[in-house]
Scaffold this active site. Structure first.
Site, mmCIF file in Angstrom:
data_model
loop_
_atom_site.group_PDB
_atom_site.id
_atom_site.type_symbol
_atom_site.label_atom_id
_atom_site.label_comp_id
_atom_site.label_asym_id
_atom_site.label_seq_id
_atom_site.Cartn_x
_atom_site.Cartn_y
_atom_site.Cartn_z
ATOM 1 N N GLY A 258 0.829 -1.198 0.000
ATOM 2 C CA GLY A 258 0.000 0.000 0.000
ATOM 3 C C GLY A 258 0.861 1.244 0.000
ATOM 4 O O GLY A 258 1.993 1.228 0.494
ATOM 5 N N CYS B 12 5.832 -0.132 7.370
ATOM 6 C CA CYS B 12 5.462 1.009 6.532
ATOM 7 C C CYS B 12 6.668 1.401 5.687
ATOM 8 O O CYS B 12 7.786 1.444 6.194
ATOM 9 C CB CYS B 12 5.049 2.180 7.428
ATOM 10 N N LEU B 13 6.443 1.698 4.414
ATOM 11 C CA LEU B 13 7.550 2.084 3.533
ATOM 12 C C LEU B 13 8.207 3.382 4.008
ATOM 13 O O LEU B 13 9.361 3.641 3.680
ATOM 14 C CB LEU B 13 7.047 2.233 2.092
ATOM 15 N N HIS C 19 -4.528 1.743 7.604
ATOM 16 C CA HIS C 19 -3.143 2.221 7.711
ATOM 17 C C HIS C 19 -2.886 3.334 6.680
ATOM 18 O O HIS C 19 -2.355 4.390 7.009
ATOM 19 C CB HIS C 19 -2.179 1.042 7.492
ATOM 20 N N GLU C 20 -3.320 3.090 5.443
ATOM 21 C CA GLU C 20 -3.089 4.074 4.382
ATOM 22 C C GLU C 20 -3.896 5.348 4.619
ATOM 23 O O GLU C 20 -3.419 6.455 4.355
ATOM 24 C CB GLU C 20 -3.441 3.488 3.006
ATOM 25 N N HIS D 51 -2.285 7.846 6.765
ATOM 26 C CA HIS D 51 -1.289 8.694 6.082
ATOM 27 C C HIS D 51 -1.936 10.000 5.591
ATOM 28 O O HIS D 51 -1.294 11.053 5.589
ATOM 29 C CB HIS D 51 -0.685 7.967 4.878
ATOM 30 N N GLN E 156 3.336 9.939 0.687
ATOM 31 C CA GLN E 156 4.598 9.222 0.873
ATOM 32 C C GLN E 156 5.585 9.497 -0.253
ATOM 33 O O GLN E 156 6.786 9.247 -0.105
ATOM 34 C CB GLN E 156 4.354 7.710 1.009
HETATM 35 ZN ZN ZN Z 1 2.553 3.379 5.631
#
Ligand code: ZN
Length: 172
Positions: free
Chosen positions: A46, A94-95, A136-137, A140, A51
């Site tokens: 995701g 998380c990235l 989660h997304e 963000h 991001q």
């Molecule tokens: Zn994330």
């Protein structure tokens, strides 16, 4: 389509609240294509636009984790309409918080209203990993990271670690 640089904590941009998309047009579709490329290259399941530094309420996901059978999902202006009282725990990563994982508890199912790749209104009934991932997304989009749910001590340890990694990368 191109792979973009993913911002990592403690980059202040990640804390910005993303803006509602007025209309899903060519620009937004190009952004979604780039986001998907970036997510697959990372690899991750995701990614939110912020991001890669774009403060728009756009998310891409693919929880199939199968290179031969890609199932990309696109969410523009997602809103949670309903969420379950019952919670589920997942070990999240998380990235934007590289190589850090923690068990996070979230509602185990939710209903999300959003616009798709074509700008059409859609409704998704999510449970399991899909429910966790979309929540989660969507965090963000509000400038929230999963580490915000941890104790202050745990969170500051992770941020310290991440800052060190960054310094080392600049030195060598
Ligand atoms: Zn994330």
């Amino acid at each position: 389509m191109s792979v973009k640089i993913i911002l990592t904590e403690p980059n202040k941009l990640l804390r910005q609240v993303s803006k509602t998309v007025e209309k899903v047009g060519e620009e937004e579709r190009m952004l979604m294509d780039d986001m998907l490329d970036t997510m697959y290259a990372a690899p991750g399941i995701g990614l939110a636009a912020i991001q890669i530094g774009v403060p728009k309420r756009i998310i891409v996901m693919d929880i199939s984790r199968d290179e031969n059978k890609k199932e990309p999902m696109y969410f523009v202006n997602p809103v949670i309409k309903n969420k379950n009282e019952e919670k589920a725990k997942y070990e999240e990563g998380c990235l934007s918080v590289p190589e850090q994982f923690a068990e996070i508890e979230r509602p185990n199912a939710c209903e999300v209203e959003y616009l798709d790749y074509e700008g059409k209104k859609q409704m998704l009934n999510a449970d399991g990993l899909l429910a966790t991932c979309i929540q989660h997304e969507m965090d963000h989009l509000e400038g929230i990271l999963f580490i915000d749910y941890l104790s202050k001590l745990k969170k500051s340890m992770i941020i310290k670690k991440l800052s060190k990694i960054r310094v080392n990368r600049e030195i060598f």
